[in-house]
Design a protein around this motif. Structure first.
Motif, PDB file in Angstrom:
ATOM      1  N   GLY A 194      -7.701 -12.348   9.154  1.00  0.00           N
ATOM      2  CA  GLY A 194      -8.747 -11.560   8.530  1.00  0.00           C
ATOM      3  C   GLY A 194      -9.905 -12.448   8.096  1.00  0.00           C
ATOM      4  N   PRO A 195     -11.118 -11.885   8.044  1.00  0.00           N
ATOM      5  CA  PRO A 195     -12.275 -12.692   7.678  1.00  0.00           C
ATOM      6  C   PRO A 195     -12.159 -13.348   6.308  1.00  0.00           C
ATOM      7  N   VAL A 196     -11.620 -12.659   5.319  1.00  0.00           N
ATOM      8  CA  VAL A 196     -11.521 -13.238   3.979  1.00  0.00           C
ATOM      9  C   VAL A 196     -10.458 -14.337   3.955  1.00  0.00           C
ATOM     10  N   ASP A 197      -9.352 -14.136   4.669  1.00  0.00           N
ATOM     11  CA  ASP A 197      -8.337 -15.187   4.756  1.00  0.00           C
ATOM     12  C   ASP A 197      -8.895 -16.414   5.466  1.00  0.00           C
ATOM     13  N   TRP A 198      -9.625 -16.188   6.549  1.00  0.00           N
ATOM     14  CA  TRP A 198     -10.188 -17.309   7.305  1.00  0.00           C
ATOM     15  C   TRP A 198     -11.271 -18.013   6.488  1.00  0.00           C
ATOM     16  N   LEU A 199     -12.008 -17.277   5.696  1.00  0.00           N
ATOM     17  CA  LEU A 199     -13.011 -17.858   4.805  1.00  0.00           C
ATOM     18  C   LEU A 199     -12.348 -18.871   3.871  1.00  0.00           C
ATOM     19  N   ALA A 200     -11.221 -18.482   3.277  1.00  0.00           N
ATOM     20  CA  ALA A 200     -10.487 -19.385   2.386  1.00  0.00           C
ATOM     21  C   ALA A 200      -9.964 -20.605   3.149  1.00  0.00           C
ATOM     22  N   GLU A 201      -9.486 -20.388   4.356  1.00  0.00           N
ATOM     23  CA  GLU A 201      -8.985 -21.503   5.170  1.00  0.00           C
ATOM     24  C   GLU A 201     -10.113 -22.474   5.510  1.00  0.00           C
ATOM     25  N   CYS A 202     -11.287 -21.942   5.806  1.00  0.00           N
ATOM     26  CA  CYS A 202     -12.439 -22.800   6.117  1.00  0.00           C
ATOM     27  C   CYS A 202     -12.787 -23.665   4.914  1.00  0.00           C
ATOM     28  N   ARG A 208      -9.017   3.140  13.106  1.00  0.00           N
ATOM     29  CA  ARG A 208      -8.201   1.951  12.829  1.00  0.00           C
ATOM     30  C   ARG A 208      -8.999   0.878  12.104  1.00  0.00           C
ATOM     31  N   ALA A 209     -10.265   0.751  12.409  1.00  0.00           N
ATOM     32  CA  ALA A 209     -11.082  -0.317  11.825  1.00  0.00           C
ATOM     33  C   ALA A 209     -11.463  -0.031  10.375  1.00  0.00           C
ATOM     34  N   ARG A 210     -11.660   1.238  10.036  1.00  0.00           N
ATOM     35  CA  ARG A 210     -12.152   1.580   8.690  1.00  0.00           C
ATOM     36  C   ARG A 210     -11.272   1.061   7.557  1.00  0.00           C
ATOM     37  N   PRO A 211      -9.963   1.326   7.552  1.00  0.00           N
ATOM     38  CA  PRO A 211      -9.141   0.837   6.432  1.00  0.00           C
ATOM     39  C   PRO A 211      -9.108  -0.694   6.359  1.00  0.00           C
ATOM     40  N   TYR A 212      -9.081  -1.340   7.509  1.00  0.00           N
ATOM     41  CA  TYR A 212      -9.082  -2.805   7.560  1.00  0.00           C
ATOM     42  C   TYR A 212     -10.385  -3.339   6.968  1.00  0.00           C
ATOM     43  N   LEU A 213     -11.501  -2.761   7.381  1.00  0.00           N
ATOM     44  CA  LEU A 213     -12.814  -3.170   6.879  1.00  0.00           C
ATOM     45  C   LEU A 213     -12.928  -2.918   5.377  1.00  0.00           C
ATOM     46  N   ASP A 214     -12.479  -1.760   4.930  1.00  0.00           N
ATOM     47  CA  ASP A 214     -12.522  -1.451   3.494  1.00  0.00           C
ATOM     48  C   ASP A 214     -11.732  -2.478   2.680  1.00  0.00           C
ATOM     49  N   ALA A 215     -10.577  -2.886   3.178  1.00  0.00           N
ATOM     50  CA  ALA A 215      -9.760  -3.879   2.475  1.00  0.00           C
ATOM     51  C   ALA A 215     -10.480  -5.226   2.412  1.00  0.00           C
ATOM     52  N   GLN A 216     -11.124  -5.616   3.505  1.00  0.00           N
ATOM     53  CA  GLN A 216     -11.860  -6.882   3.515  1.00  0.00           C
ATOM     54  C   GLN A 216     -13.031  -6.840   2.532  1.00  0.00           C
ATOM     55  N   LEU A 217     -13.743  -5.715   2.490  1.00  0.00           N
ATOM     56  CA  LEU A 217     -14.864  -5.577   1.564  1.00  0.00           C
ATOM     57  C   LEU A 217     -14.389  -5.597   0.107  1.00  0.00           C
ATOM     58  N   ARG A 218     -13.244  -4.969  -0.175  1.00  0.00           N
ATOM     59  CA  ARG A 218     -12.692  -5.014  -1.534  1.00  0.00           C
ATOM     60  C   ARG A 218     -12.376  -6.451  -1.939  1.00  0.00           C
ATOM     61  N   ARG A 219     -11.788  -7.190  -1.030  1.00  0.00           N
ATOM     62  CA  ARG A 219     -11.441  -8.579  -1.326  1.00  0.00           C
ATOM     63  C   ARG A 219     -12.698  -9.425  -1.558  1.00  0.00           C
ATOM     64  N   LEU A 220     -13.747  -9.154  -0.803  1.00  0.00           N
ATOM     65  CA  LEU A 220     -15.007  -9.870  -1.023  1.00  0.00           C
ATOM     66  C   LEU A 220     -15.624  -9.510  -2.372  1.00  0.00           C
ATOM     67  N   ARG A 221     -15.536  -8.243  -2.739  1.00  0.00           N
ATOM     68  CA  ARG A 221     -16.060  -7.810  -4.046  1.00  0.00           C
ATOM     69  C   ARG A 221     -15.331  -8.531  -5.180  1.00  0.00           C
ATOM     70  N   ARG A 222     -14.019  -8.706  -5.032  1.00  0.00           N
ATOM     71  CA  ARG A 222     -13.264  -9.423  -6.052  1.00  0.00           C
ATOM     72  C   ARG A 222     -13.742 -10.878  -6.164  1.00  0.00           C
ATOM     73  N   ARG A 223     -14.223 -11.411  -5.067  1.00  0.00           N
ATOM     74  CA  ARG A 223     -14.773 -12.772  -5.076  1.00  0.00           C
ATOM     75  C   ARG A 223     -16.224 -12.775  -5.553  1.00  0.00           C
ATOM     76  N   GLY A 224     -16.790 -11.583  -5.780  1.00  0.00           N
ATOM     77  CA  GLY A 224     -18.176 -11.483  -6.240  1.00  0.00           C
ATOM     78  C   GLY A 224     -19.193 -11.605  -5.134  1.00  0.00           C
ATOM     79  N   LEU A 225     -18.798 -11.289  -3.879  1.00  0.00           N
ATOM     80  CA  LEU A 225     -19.704 -11.494  -2.750  1.00  0.00           C
ATOM     81  C   LEU A 225     -20.266 -10.229  -2.152  1.00  0.00           C
ATOM     82  N   ALA A 226     -19.536  -9.133  -2.160  1.00  0.00           N
ATOM     83  CA  ALA A 226     -20.017  -7.916  -1.494  1.00  0.00           C
ATOM     84  C   ALA A 226     -20.659  -6.989  -2.523  1.00  0.00           C
ATOM     85  N   ALA A 227     -21.552  -6.164  -2.020  1.00  0.00           N
ATOM     86  CA  ALA A 227     -22.233  -5.193  -2.904  1.00  0.00           C
ATOM     87  C   ALA A 227     -21.329  -4.058  -3.287  1.00  0.00           C
TER      88      ALA A 227
END
Length: 125
Positions: free
Chosen positions: A67-75, A106-125
């Motif tokens: 996932g993008p947020v997981d890969w962000l942390a790995e980077c 299929r993409a919507r729930p995955y995308l929503d979860a990624q956006l929630r995780r970014l919001r918790r990091r203070g990054l998404a609107a």
């Protein structure tokens, strides 16, 4: 009809600049850009310009289906400088495109979860 892959990659480079979203390396003759799906195709991600960013081949291949947020942390762990703001902006743009065009069950729930995780990091609107 969607533009072909080369046109989508060229559009991503114009939109986001000439660096890899994950490691920050500039695209040169030695570091070539590839089309990176933020929501992977195996997770239902569309081949739309809104779902694609430019990434170097090393990062694109190493990420796999993470996932993008997981890969962000790995980077960050690897000492790279990922573009977190670009990630949040493109994921938000994809959410808006899905809302406009519909579909992508299929993409919507995955995308929503990624956006929630970014919001918790203070990054998404």
């Amino acid at each position: 009809m969607q533009p072909d892959r080369a046109a989508r990659l060229a559009g991503a480079l114009v939109r986001d600049g000439g660096t890899c979203i994950w490691c920050g390396r500039a695209f040169t003759g030695l570091v070539r850009p590839t089309t990176e799906h933020l929501v992977p195709r195996v997770k239902g991600g569309p081949s739309w310009a809104e779902n694609e960013v430019a990434a170097c081949g090393r990062c694109n291949g190493a990420r796999g289906h993470a996932g993008p947020v997981d890969w962000l942390a790995e980077c960050r762990r690897r000492g790279w400088e990922p573009d977190e703001e670009r990630l949040a902006r493109v994921l938000g743009s994809l959410a808006a495109a899905i809302a406009r065009r519909g579909g992508q069950r299929r993409a919507r729930p995955y995308l929503d979860a990624q956006l929630r995780r970014l919001r918790r990091r203070g990054l998404a609107a």
